[in-house]
Design a protein around this motif. Structure first.
Motif, short mmCIF file in Angstrom:
data_model
loop_
_atom_site.label_atom_id
_atom_site.label_comp_id
_atom_site.label_asym_id
_atom_site.label_seq_id
_atom_site.Cartn_x
_atom_site.Cartn_y
_atom_site.Cartn_z
N MET A 67 0.84 -1.20 0.00
CA MET A 67 0.00 0.00 0.00
C MET A 67 0.88 1.25 0.00
N ARG A 68 0.54 2.18 -0.87
CA ARG A 68 1.27 3.44 -0.93
C ARG A 68 0.95 4.25 0.32
N CYS A 69 1.97 4.82 0.91
CA CYS A 69 1.79 5.59 2.14
C CYS A 69 2.44 6.95 1.98
N LEU A 70 1.70 7.99 2.35
CA LEU A 70 2.24 9.34 2.35
C LEU A 70 2.58 9.75 3.78
N ILE A 71 3.64 10.52 3.92
CA ILE A 71 4.06 11.02 5.23
C ILE A 71 4.34 12.51 5.12
N PRO A 72 4.39 13.23 6.24
CA PRO A 72 4.72 14.65 6.17
C PRO A 72 6.12 14.87 5.59
N ALA A 73 6.23 15.80 4.65
CA ALA A 73 7.53 16.15 4.09
C ALA A 73 8.28 17.10 5.03
N GLY A 74 7.56 17.73 5.92
CA GLY A 74 8.14 18.66 6.89
C GLY A 74 7.05 19.11 7.83
N PRO A 75 7.40 19.79 8.91
CA PRO A 75 6.39 20.23 9.87
C PRO A 75 5.56 21.39 9.34
N VAL A 76 4.38 21.55 9.92
CA VAL A 76 3.52 22.67 9.54
C VAL A 76 2.77 23.13 10.79
N ASP A 77 2.46 24.42 10.84
CA ASP A 77 1.73 25.02 11.96
C ASP A 77 0.52 25.78 11.44
N ILE A 116 -0.15 8.72 14.60
CA ILE A 116 -0.16 7.42 13.93
C ILE A 116 1.30 7.11 13.61
N ALA A 117 1.89 6.21 14.36
CA ALA A 117 3.30 5.88 14.16
C ALA A 117 3.43 4.64 13.27
N GLY A 118 2.73 4.68 12.14
CA GLY A 118 2.72 3.59 11.19
C GLY A 118 1.99 4.03 9.95
N ALA A 119 1.73 3.10 9.05
CA ALA A 119 1.02 3.41 7.82
C ALA A 119 -0.44 3.71 8.11
N PRO A 120 -1.14 4.40 7.19
CA PRO A 120 -2.58 4.63 7.38
C PRO A 120 -3.31 3.32 7.62
N ALA A 124 -11.27 15.98 22.14
CA ALA A 124 -10.07 16.52 21.50
C ALA A 124 -9.23 15.43 20.83
N GLY A 125 -8.67 14.53 21.63
CA GLY A 125 -7.74 13.54 21.09
C GLY A 125 -8.35 12.66 20.01
N LYS A 126 -9.53 12.10 20.27
CA LYS A 126 -10.17 11.21 19.29
C LYS A 126 -10.57 11.95 18.02
N PRO A 127 -11.15 13.14 18.12
CA PRO A 127 -11.44 13.88 16.88
C PRO A 127 -10.17 14.19 16.09
N MET A 128 -9.09 14.53 16.78
CA MET A 128 -7.83 14.80 16.09
C MET A 128 -7.34 13.55 15.38
N LEU A 129 -7.41 12.41 16.07
CA LEU A 129 -6.97 11.15 15.48
C LEU A 129 -7.83 10.79 14.27
N ASN A 130 -9.14 11.03 14.37
CA ASN A 130 -10.03 10.74 13.25
C ASN A 130 -9.63 11.51 12.00
N VAL A 131 -9.26 12.78 12.18
CA VAL A 131 -8.85 13.59 11.02
C VAL A 131 -7.58 13.02 10.40
N LEU A 132 -6.62 12.65 11.24
CA LEU A 132 -5.38 12.07 10.71
C LEU A 132 -5.67 10.77 9.95
N GLN A 133 -6.52 9.93 10.51
CA GLN A 133 -6.81 8.65 9.88
C GLN A 133 -7.52 8.84 8.54
N HIS A 134 -8.43 9.78 8.46
CA HIS A 134 -9.14 10.01 7.21
C HIS A 134 -8.29 10.78 6.19
N GLY A 135 -7.19 11.36 6.66
CA GLY A 135 -6.29 12.06 5.75
C GLY A 135 -5.37 11.13 4.99
N GLU A 136 -5.42 9.83 5.31
CA GLU A 136 -4.62 8.82 4.62
C GLU A 136 -3.13 9.16 4.67
#
Length: 201
Positions: A1-11, A56-60, A78-90
């Protein structure tokens, strides 16, 4: 499975009813890397009312290397909604930390869920990504005089500096694509005239 990761930090900054939500998203090659990033954000925002986080310290879709925290906000807002966004961001190997500065008006549980969801979504919208490659965590140790040269070598090998430690020498903590490890070791030796070394961690 193709996995994308952050190319750098963002604020990103979100303001709702005078409460400010400051979100930092970065690459996290492991749970330990994620925890270190969260700790740095806590140190960076010592007066924030909350520093909520998710990683998420692994692939989507990875379910064993994830974590989240409401950090004192009402449970599940807070935490679960944040995690949900990350998970749906693939996106994988990613950590998000949101510092909240309370503005005096309570948002309610529904308002908090929407706020933390939007805060992470706004940051993700500006995040540049790159394909994931297996990486090896490294420690580059050398004399202070070589620090600038060592940082240039790390940057040239797609190995961003994650932390710096100063003792009797300088230690640069990073991670390098595994297929670039040998090349990095040679480049570090050349740049430091044999005075610096690369070790895995």
């Amino acid at each position: 499975m193709r996995c994308l990761i952050p190319a750098g930090p963002v604020d990103a900054v979100l303001e709702i009813k005078r409460s400010r939500f400051l979100t930092h998203i970065a690459h996290a090659g492991s749970a330990r890397d994620a925890e270190a990033c969260i700790a740095r954000q806590r140190a960076h925002h010592p007066t924030a009312n909350h520093v909520c986080w998710a990683f998420i310290a692994g692939a989507p879709g990875h379910t064993t290397a994830v974590g989240c925290s409401d950090d004192g906000e009402p449970s599940g807002t807070a935490g679960k909604p944040m995690l949900n966004v990350l998970q749906h961001g693939e996106i994988g190997f990613v950590v998000a930390a949101t510092a909240r500065y309370f503005g005096g008006t309570k948002l309610g549980t529904g308002g908090l869920v929407r706020a933390y969801t939007q805060a992470v979504a706004d940051a993700l919208a500006t995040l540049e990504t790159q394909p994931w490659r297996a990486r090896t965590a490294v420690r580059v140790t050398g004399p202070y005089a070589a620090e600038s040269a060592l940082r240039r070598v790390l940057a040239a090998h797609t190995a961003p500096v994650e932390d710096t430690r100063y003792t009797d020498s300088v230690e640069l903590l990073s991670s390098v694509p595994s297929d670039q490890l040998d090349a990095l070791q040679r480049a570090v030796r050349d740049a430091s005239h044999g005075l610096a070394e690369v070790s895995t961690r």
